[in-house]
Write an enzyme that holds these catalytic residues in place. Sequence first.
Site, PDB file in Angstrom:
ATOM      1  N   HIS A  68       0.783  -1.310   0.008  1.00  0.00           N
ATOM      2  CA  HIS A  68       0.036  -0.095   0.055  1.00  0.00           C
ATOM      3  C   HIS A  68       0.845   1.169  -0.173  1.00  0.00           C
ATOM      4  O   HIS A  68       1.890   1.334   0.899  1.00  0.00           O
ATOM      5  CB  HIS A  68      -0.926  -0.057   1.405  1.00  0.00           C
ATOM      6  CG  HIS A  68      -1.781   1.243   1.203  1.00  0.00           C
ATOM      7  ND1 HIS A  68      -3.090   1.378   0.648  1.00  0.00           N
ATOM      8  CD2 HIS A  68      -1.578   2.482   1.771  1.00  0.00           C
ATOM      9  CE1 HIS A  68      -3.664   2.482   0.735  1.00  0.00           C
ATOM     10  NE2 HIS A  68      -2.661   3.148   1.399  1.00  0.00           N
TER      11      HIS A  68
ATOM     12  N   ARG B 109     -14.053  13.346   6.366  1.00  0.00           N
ATOM     13  CA  ARG B 109     -12.762  13.997   6.759  1.00  0.00           C
ATOM     14  C   ARG B 109     -12.560  14.742   5.648  1.00  0.00           C
ATOM     15  O   ARG B 109     -12.087  16.005   5.671  1.00  0.00           O
ATOM     16  CB  ARG B 109     -11.829  12.792   6.703  1.00  0.00           C
ATOM     17  CG  ARG B 109     -11.918  12.317   8.043  1.00  0.00           C
ATOM     18  CD  ARG B 109     -11.188  10.939   8.123  1.00  0.00           C
ATOM     19  NE  ARG B 109      -9.771  11.279   7.894  1.00  0.00           N
ATOM     20  CZ  ARG B 109      -8.765  10.290   7.352  1.00  0.00           C
ATOM     21  NH1 ARG B 109      -9.278   9.351   7.102  1.00  0.00           N
ATOM     22  NH2 ARG B 109      -7.544  10.488   7.187  1.00  0.00           N
TER      23      ARG B 109
ATOM     24  N   SER C 119      -7.386   4.507   9.047  1.00  0.00           N
ATOM     25  CA  SER C 119      -8.375   4.106   7.456  1.00  0.00           C
ATOM     26  C   SER C 119      -7.592   3.285   6.651  1.00  0.00           C
ATOM     27  O   SER C 119      -8.240   2.311   6.264  1.00  0.00           O
ATOM     28  CB  SER C 119      -8.118   5.668   6.978  1.00  0.00           C
ATOM     29  OG  SER C 119      -8.283   5.620   5.442  1.00  0.00           O
TER      30      SER C 119
ATOM     31  N   LYS D 190      -8.877  -1.275   6.287  1.00  0.00           N
ATOM     32  CA  LYS D 190      -9.270  -1.800   4.746  1.00  0.00           C
ATOM     33  C   LYS D 190      -8.148  -2.895   4.412  1.00  0.00           C
ATOM     34  O   LYS D 190      -8.489  -3.912   3.991  1.00  0.00           O
ATOM     35  CB  LYS D 190      -9.048  -0.716   3.684  1.00  0.00           C
ATOM     36  CG  LYS D 190      -9.947   0.353   3.586  1.00  0.00           C
ATOM     37  CD  LYS D 190      -9.644   1.599   2.605  1.00  0.00           C
ATOM     38  CE  LYS D 190      -8.553   2.418   3.115  1.00  0.00           C
ATOM     39  NZ  LYS D 190      -8.591   3.760   2.499  1.00  0.00           N
TER      40      LYS D 190
END
Length: 434
Positions: free
Chosen positions: A82, A168, A183, A187
Amino acid sequence: MRAVDIIARKRDGFPLTKEEIEFFVKGSVEGSIPDYQISAWLMAVYLKGMTIRETVDLTLAMAFSGEVLDLKEVAPLTVDKHSTGGVGDKTTLVIAPIVASLGLPIAKMSGRGLSFSGGTIDKLESIRGYRVDLSVEEFKRQVSEHGIVVSGQTAQLAPADAKFYALRDVTATVPSLPLIASSIMSKKIAAGTDVLVLDVKVGKGAFMKTLEDAKNLARLMVDIGRDVGKRVSAVIADMNQPLGLAVGNALEVKEAIDTLQGRGPQDFVEHCIVVAAEIVRLAGKARDSRQARSMVEKALKEGKAWEKFVEWIEAQGGDRAVVEDPSLLPQARYQEPLLSPRSGYISELNAMEVGMAAVILGAGREKKGEPIDHSVGIVLHKKIGNYVEKNEPLLTIYANDLSRLEEARKRLLGAFSWSEMEPSPPPLIYEVIR
Ligand code: URA
């Protein structure tokens, strides 16, 4: 329990209990807590922060707010990466096929670009036919049959994040360490992979502007991962100038293809090798970092990663002819060089400004859901530390609209600074946090 009391406790700087956090997340997803209370709570978290224990509790409550994938049914060990985002960051397109070609199944859900920061799903959509909306069943089948899948985030996974992120975005509460860490990690936990390498970008074109913030975010996410039994590490990488040379969706796909065929820009190639090798090491496929690196280099050099890329794109509906002949990717009508107004060494090339110029050209969006133009963007010819003569091209602008081209040209000129002395370019990688 009442939402208003939980907001007040956070406003006054008290840590919240696991039960309070779970109550708040559940109520936010089910709709019993209205948007105005969620927004107030987000601002209280932004201002007062959270302890590590609270952040772990928040992450888990968000991860379990929807479906949690069990990939064990399709592969005994799956990996993921990521990136926290940036400009010219087309790393997934190269790293995913490298690790898959080494026998590590990679199951990845990616996002779209927003503001100056690009998104992998937008880039992949430049390839005619490529499907980004796989069902969970299709996602799992592709991991099992091809060992590689990159699709959009499904709405069933971590719905609390979708709810919080949308609020947000419009309440100025995005840049908060606990909110970003929960966040991202919620995920990743919901997506069910075992090994995760985080590519945390720092600098002018990244969410994290200082090395200290980037390290804190990385450590927090590594700690959360360890807490839930995942193998996680983080590479802290520079994003003061764009990564590689291409910025813009189809242009970046072309650069990824060039890289897989052995013709990539040196900084981008090195970045992909470091992150891919870290995944290979962490997954236990190599004895140490050195062996992992040589496996990754071999996969690139011998064309195994390229073969895997073609298999992946085709399996996901993409037109093989397009990746084999990138001139079939969407092409912009105009190609205009930006000439250097002076001679000297490039001392600054502000990634955020380049990213905003790409948005002006139509490559990105200011608001979620806006359409984009896959063909437009920028290809750099000079980066920090290079010498440029007056009137030599600094970059080429790819555009479909002359007025946008002019606006982007002005913005791009402001991205550069020059110096008489040769500056040292920023380091590519600052640290690996394990
Ligand atoms: N990426 C995410 O997924 N969430 C954030 O909050 C920031 C970047």
